[in-house]
Scaffold this active site. Structure first.
Site, PDB file in Angstrom:
ATOM      1  N   ASP A 173       0.172   8.107   1.827  1.00 41.45           N
ATOM      2  CA  ASP A 173       0.016   6.654   2.120  1.00 41.45           C
ATOM      3  C   ASP A 173       1.501   6.305   1.646  1.00 41.45           C
ATOM      4  O   ASP A 173       2.252   6.949   1.382  1.00 41.45           O
ATOM      5  CB  ASP A 173      -1.002   5.903   0.882  1.00 41.45           C
ATOM      6  CG  ASP A 173      -1.082   4.538   1.144  1.00 41.45           C
ATOM      7  OD1 ASP A 173      -1.122   3.881   2.198  1.00 41.45           O
ATOM      8  OD2 ASP A 173      -1.087   3.848  -0.037  1.00 41.45           O
ATOM      9  N   SER A 174       1.764   5.203   1.910  1.00 39.73           N
ATOM     10  CA  SER A 174       3.117   4.407   1.648  1.00 39.73           C
ATOM     11  C   SER A 174       3.158   4.144   0.195  1.00 39.73           C
ATOM     12  O   SER A 174       4.510   4.014  -0.336  1.00 39.73           O
ATOM     13  CB  SER A 174       3.330   3.122   2.194  1.00 39.73           C
ATOM     14  OG  SER A 174       2.420   1.935   1.818  1.00 39.73           O
ATOM     15  N   CYS A 204      -7.116  -1.970   3.946  1.00 42.74           N
ATOM     16  CA  CYS A 204      -5.971  -1.283   3.213  1.00 42.74           C
ATOM     17  C   CYS A 204      -6.313  -0.751   2.008  1.00 42.74           C
ATOM     18  O   CYS A 204      -7.040  -1.233   1.225  1.00 42.74           O
ATOM     19  CB  CYS A 204      -4.998  -2.322   3.264  1.00 42.74           C
ATOM     20  SG  CYS A 204      -3.444  -1.700   2.384  1.00 42.74           S
ATOM     21  N   THR A 205      -5.696   0.344   1.645  1.00 48.37           N
ATOM     22  CA  THR A 205      -6.287   1.495   0.468  1.00 48.37           C
ATOM     23  C   THR A 205      -5.684   0.668  -0.671  1.00 48.37           C
ATOM     24  O   THR A 205      -6.147   0.844  -1.875  1.00 48.37           O
ATOM     25  CB  THR A 205      -5.785   2.810   0.850  1.00 48.37           C
ATOM     26  OG1 THR A 205      -4.341   2.892   1.171  1.00 48.37           O
ATOM     27  CG2 THR A 205      -6.755   3.465   1.859  1.00 48.37           C
ATOM     28  N   HIS A 206      -4.499  -0.036  -0.620  1.00 49.16           N
ATOM     29  CA  HIS A 206      -4.071  -0.884  -1.818  1.00 49.16           C
ATOM     30  C   HIS A 206      -5.039  -1.997  -2.177  1.00 49.16           C
ATOM     31  O   HIS A 206      -5.244  -2.164  -3.402  1.00 49.16           O
ATOM     32  CB  HIS A 206      -2.750  -1.518  -1.242  1.00 49.16           C
ATOM     33  CG  HIS A 206      -1.682  -0.603  -1.431  1.00 49.16           C
ATOM     34  ND1 HIS A 206      -1.396   0.462  -0.323  1.00 49.16           N
ATOM     35  CD2 HIS A 206      -0.663  -0.536  -2.169  1.00 49.16           C
ATOM     36  CE1 HIS A 206      -0.272   0.748  -0.681  1.00 49.16           C
ATOM     37  NE2 HIS A 206       0.229   0.498  -1.766  1.00 49.16           N
ATOM     38  N   CYS A 218      -4.058   5.771   4.455  1.00 46.31           N
ATOM     39  CA  CYS A 218      -3.448   4.609   5.096  1.00 46.31           C
ATOM     40  C   CYS A 218      -4.164   3.977   6.296  1.00 46.31           C
ATOM     41  O   CYS A 218      -3.945   4.523   7.287  1.00 46.31           O
ATOM     42  CB  CYS A 218      -1.946   4.934   5.260  1.00 46.31           C
ATOM     43  SG  CYS A 218      -1.038   3.322   5.887  1.00 46.31           S
ATOM     44  N   ASN A 219      -4.708   2.591   5.923  1.00 48.83           N
ATOM     45  CA  ASN A 219      -5.285   2.108   7.350  1.00 48.83           C
ATOM     46  C   ASN A 219      -4.313   1.990   8.441  1.00 48.83           C
ATOM     47  O   ASN A 219      -4.685   1.798   9.697  1.00 48.83           O
ATOM     48  CB  ASN A 219      -6.003   0.897   6.967  1.00 48.83           C
ATOM     49  CG  ASN A 219      -7.400   1.141   6.274  1.00 48.83           C
ATOM     50  OD1 ASN A 219      -8.456   1.170   6.850  1.00 48.83           O
ATOM     51  ND2 ASN A 219      -7.378   1.060   4.908  1.00 48.83           N
ATOM     52  N   THR A 220      -3.112   1.618   8.096  1.00 52.84           N
ATOM     53  CA  THR A 220      -2.202   1.152   9.112  1.00 52.84           C
ATOM     54  C   THR A 220      -1.684   2.502  10.045  1.00 52.84           C
ATOM     55  O   THR A 220      -1.575   2.273  11.161  1.00 52.84           O
ATOM     56  CB  THR A 220      -0.880   0.678   8.574  1.00 52.84           C
ATOM     57  OG1 THR A 220      -1.294  -0.543   7.856  1.00 52.84           O
ATOM     58  CG2 THR A 220       0.215   0.336   9.545  1.00 52.84           C
ATOM     59  N   GLU A 233       2.383  -3.132  -5.463  1.00 55.67           N
ATOM     60  CA  GLU A 233       3.666  -2.202  -5.756  1.00 55.67           C
ATOM     61  C   GLU A 233       4.365  -2.732  -6.833  1.00 55.67           C
ATOM     62  O   GLU A 233       4.973  -1.691  -7.566  1.00 55.67           O
ATOM     63  CB  GLU A 233       3.985  -1.821  -4.549  1.00 55.67           C
ATOM     64  CG  GLU A 233       3.368  -0.979  -3.603  1.00 55.67           C
ATOM     65  CD  GLU A 233       3.255   0.472  -4.145  1.00 55.67           C
ATOM     66  OE1 GLU A 233       4.044   1.006  -4.950  1.00 55.67           O
ATOM     67  OE2 GLU A 233       2.397   1.162  -3.461  1.00 55.67           O
ATOM     68  N   TYR A 254       4.025  -0.305   4.968  1.00 58.11           N
ATOM     69  CA  TYR A 254       3.779   0.084   6.229  1.00 58.11           C
ATOM     70  C   TYR A 254       3.421  -0.945   7.122  1.00 58.11           C
ATOM     71  O   TYR A 254       3.602  -1.016   8.399  1.00 58.11           O
ATOM     72  CB  TYR A 254       2.849   1.351   6.139  1.00 58.11           C
ATOM     73  CG  TYR A 254       3.423   2.719   6.145  1.00 58.11           C
ATOM     74  CD1 TYR A 254       4.684   3.054   5.564  1.00 58.11           C
ATOM     75  CD2 TYR A 254       2.652   3.705   6.364  1.00 58.11           C
ATOM     76  CE1 TYR A 254       5.251   4.402   5.472  1.00 58.11           C
ATOM     77  CE2 TYR A 254       3.210   5.127   6.380  1.00 58.11           C
ATOM     78  CZ  TYR A 254       4.286   5.332   5.817  1.00 58.11           C
ATOM     79  OH  TYR A 254       4.880   6.448   5.432  1.00 58.11           O
ATOM     80  N   GLY A 255       2.619  -1.864   6.365  1.00 60.13           N
ATOM     81  CA  GLY A 255       1.948  -2.924   7.089  1.00 60.13           C
ATOM     82  C   GLY A 255       2.620  -3.722   7.942  1.00 60.13           C
ATOM     83  O   GLY A 255       1.994  -4.671   8.825  1.00 60.13           O
TER      84      GLY A 255
END
Length: 294
Positions: A21-22, A193-195, A84-86, A161, A53-54
């Site tokens: 992931d980012s 989004c995994t965040h 990461c969905n993106t 983040e 990434y988004g």
């Protein structure tokens, strides 16, 4: 079985599962995978040097994903999970044809689960994921009659983040993002989004209690377990482990990650120069036939 499973002969069941992931968003997926597959080992890469990434273009995401997967391939992984969905929205279909190990994404398992839960699906995701239309397309393929609304939330990842998980700033951002979905009348919210599950404690405050919350981390963990069994790639180890790599600042990632992992992860720095050297595109120009003057 889907054709992306083909060509996986010769993979080592004792190999790790690559997860990337980012940043810390993918930890929601890692935790779900560990809960589902406690004997498996994982190689986790947080590409924090290039987050978020988004807001990236498809070509950028595709290049990043190719670099990461090539590096992981050199590390001997037996399977990769895009946490990461993106990346799942913009690169999954392409890279599945380029690598010899199975690669799982988040969107299809989540969509399949969502249509069994509700009829009015709301999606919160990054601008790139929303723009791709991938969630809408896959949901409609699963159930043509489902109603869908999606909202881009560009502020969420930077807030998370930077460890801004409470306070008026984050609450204002959540309120603004959810307003159109509440007006839409959603009965199911997909965390695209995994965040974003890291903000669930605030998101839940602004939604009716009847709304179902769907975290794709759980559904992709089940898909991963199914794929391992189908391909006879389940490990025989008694207990798995995790190796963490970070392209940005390892200490910053470790401090932030510790609040969700429950321990302070040992992280290693992976410079972008190493990642960029892992993958190189060779372009072969077609031979142009000579023209002979008559």
């Amino acid at each position: 079985m889907d054709n992306w499973y083909e060509g996986t002969q010769g993979l080592d069941p004792t190999g790790s599962i690559g997860v990337f992931d980012s940043g810390v968003g993918g930890l929601t997926v890692l935790r779900a995978l560990q809960a589902q597959l406690p004997r498996e080992s994982f190689l986790y890469l947080a590409d924090t040097a290039r987050l978020p990434y988004g807001t990236r273009s498809r070509s950028e995401i595709l290049q990043y994903v190719r670099e990461i997967l090539t590096w992981m391939q050199h590390r001997g992984i037996k399977m990769a999970v895009m946490a990461c969905n993106t990346s799942s929205a913009l690169a999954l279909e392409q890279v599945r044809h380029e690598f010899s190990f199975p690669i799982l994404g988040l969107i299809e398992p989540a969509a399949q689960a969502a249509v069994t839960i509700g009829k009015r699906i709301g999606i919160i995701a990054t601008p790139a994921t929303v723009k791709s239309g991938t969630y809408v397309r896959v949901l409609q393929e699963c159930s043509p009659h489902v109603a869908i609304a999606q909202v881009a939330c560009p502020e969420f990842v930077p807030l998370i983040e930077s460890n801004c998980l409470s306070g008026e700033r984050v609450r204002r951002s959540v309120r603004q993002a959810l307003a159109p979905l509440i007006e839409f009348g959603l009965d199911t919210l997909v965390y695209g989004c995994t965040h974003y599950p890291h903000l669930r404690h605030i998101i839940a405050d602004y939604l009716p209690s009847s709304v179902h919350h769907l975290d794709p981390a759980t559904t992709v963990a089940h898909s991963t377990a199914h794929a391992l069994k189908a391909l006879s790639l389940q490990t025989v180890a008694h207990q798995g482990h995790v190796h963490f790599y970070v392209s940005g600042a390892p200490e910053q990632f470790a401090r932030l990650a510790s609040q969700w992992l429950g321990y302070y992860p040992r992280t290693q720095h992976l410079p972008l120069s190493v990642l960029s050297q892992s993958y190189s595109v060779e372009i072969t120009l077609p031979t142009v036939p000579a023209v002979v003057a008559s």
